[in-house]
Design an enzyme around this catalytic site. Structure first.
Site: not given
Length: 431
Positions: A250, A254-255, A272, A300, A372
């Protein structure tokens, strides 16, 4: 130290750390920019760093052409200072006299008064002759350039060129506070022009550089900075109201925040593996006044026993760790730090996330795999392998507003419609 020298000193120290000690540009800027009290100085130092790291091969070519003896390790800081000086002339096109004077002052402030004459001479030569031209490919490591050409034989030159250009500023309007049109009017009243994106309902594009502090209502959560490619994740997931959702990777948040802006009733779990990065998610939620009912856990995601209660989920978002080759224009130090040996561990992590988190989905549930990256091994290859070994998985093909078809998903290449490079694959579990 003169006022003009301070941002050049900071930029030099950041560049030295990134170029010569393998440090992260983002981390170094976060650590060193706050020492500059004037926001204009912070903006200048940041602009110098990004400009230098987008074209290091060109700057090094100038040094090789103009310095008779190659600079050694003891002169790493001097190299960084000269890079900072060169980019003030091209591409930043700052007034030459002021840029030269302040950079020479920075040499003295850095304890390099004995080299101030050399700095002055080299910058004056750059002013007279201009910097040498190099191909955009020169900034990319050979192994990565080769992969790019293999994956995108017709498009690779455009990817290289787009990755060397400064990106536009994309904003995400918090629809819980006002409409996009209303916020666009607030920008106009603040003297900031913006443009709509017909495919991204919450996005506005601003050309040029605008500090976050200048954005109306930023501190109160009216708007966030987020590339339009990342904003399209919410569209690709297309969640039902109140859905049970996992954001497996996460940070910085932002998402997850965008999903909650779309539907505050979501039952969201944000994970995260890095607890410090998860603190950034908390900070994001606090600024946006979101996530009162969200679960944030540092763990994890593949260790299901650490976060999952066994109740099937409606949707899972895996914004997977990846090579970041689609966002080089935003993180130019990717090209300095990424190694070919990094790829195999990344591919293994991506596969492990897919396999583990698929089991948490309810029948009919959706998993969105996103990166990305522009490397096919991380994207269409990873998804194809998953579908081949997972009997109850099928792909829901997204429409062409998400990019070109790439296997079972869609690939956006850097610069297309002003967006970052990004991959999306929407996978559904059979009922």
């Amino acid at each position: 130290m003169s006022n003009g020298a301070a941002p050049r000193v900071t930029a030099t120290r950041v560049l030295d750390a990134v170029l010569h000690r393998g440090r992260s540009l983002k981390a170094e800027l976060a650590a060193q920019l706050p020492a500059l009290g004037d926001p204009r100085d912070r903006a200048l130092a940041e602009a110098i760093c990004f400009a230098a790291l987008r074209q290091p091969a060109r700057l090094e070519a100038a040094l090789k052409a103009w310095v008779p003896r190659p600079l050694g390790r003891r002169d790493d800081e001097l190299r960084a200072l000269l890079y900072a000086g060169f980019v003030q002339l091209d591409p930043l096109a700052l007034p030459a006299h002021a840029a030269l004077a302040a950079t020479v002052d920075a040499a003295r402030a850095l304890g390099r008064a004995h080299q101030a004459g050399m700095v002055n001479a080299l910058l004056r030569r750059a002013q007279r002759e201009g910097l040498p031209s190099v191909d955009a490919a020169a900034h990319w490591p050979h192994w990565l350039r080769t992969r790019l050409q293999q994956d995108w034989p017709l498009e690779h030159a455009g990817i290289l060129a787009a990755s060397a250009q400064p990106p536009p500023l994309w904003l995400r309007v918090n629809r819980l506070q006002q409409s996009r049109d209303a916020y666009r009017q607030r920008l106009l009243e603040a003297g900031i022009e913006s443009h709509l994106d017909e495919n991204a309902a919450d996005a506005l594009r601003v050309e040029g550089s605008v500090a976050m502090a200048q954005l109306p209502g930023f501190a109160e959560g009216a708007v966030s900075v987020q590339d339009v490619s990342a904003q399209r994740v919410a569209d690709a997931l297309a969640l039902q109201s109140g859905a049970r959702v996992l954001d497996a990777c996460a940070a910085p948040g932002g998402k997850s925040a965008h999903l909650l802006e779309r539907d505050p009733a979501l039952r969201l779990t944000a994970l995260d593996v890095d607890g410090k990065r998860l603190d950034r998610v908390r900070g994001t939620f606090a600024r946006l006044q979101l996530g009162a009912n969200a679960r944030l856990l540092a763990c994890d995601a593949t260790r299901l026993e650490s976060w999952w209660d066994g109740t099937p989920l409606d949707a899972v978002l895996i914004d997977a760790p990846c090579s970041a080759t689609g966002i080089v224009r935003r993180q130019p130090d990717v090209l300095l730090h990424r190694r070919e040996s990094d790829l195999a561990p990344l591919l293994a992590t991506q596969a492990r996330l897919l396999d583990a988190l698929w089991t948490t989905l309810a029948p009919g549930g959706v998993l969105l795999y996103a990166t990305c990256s522009v490397l096919k091994a991380e994207n269409e290859g990873q998804v194809a392998a998953f579908l081949a070994r997972t009997a109850d998985a099928r792909a829901d093909m997204l429409d062409d507003s998400f990019g070109r078809i790439s296997g079972a998903g869609r690939q956006r290449l850097p610069g297309e419609n002003g967006a970052d490079g990004f991959y999306y694959a929407r996978l559904r579990r059979s009922a």
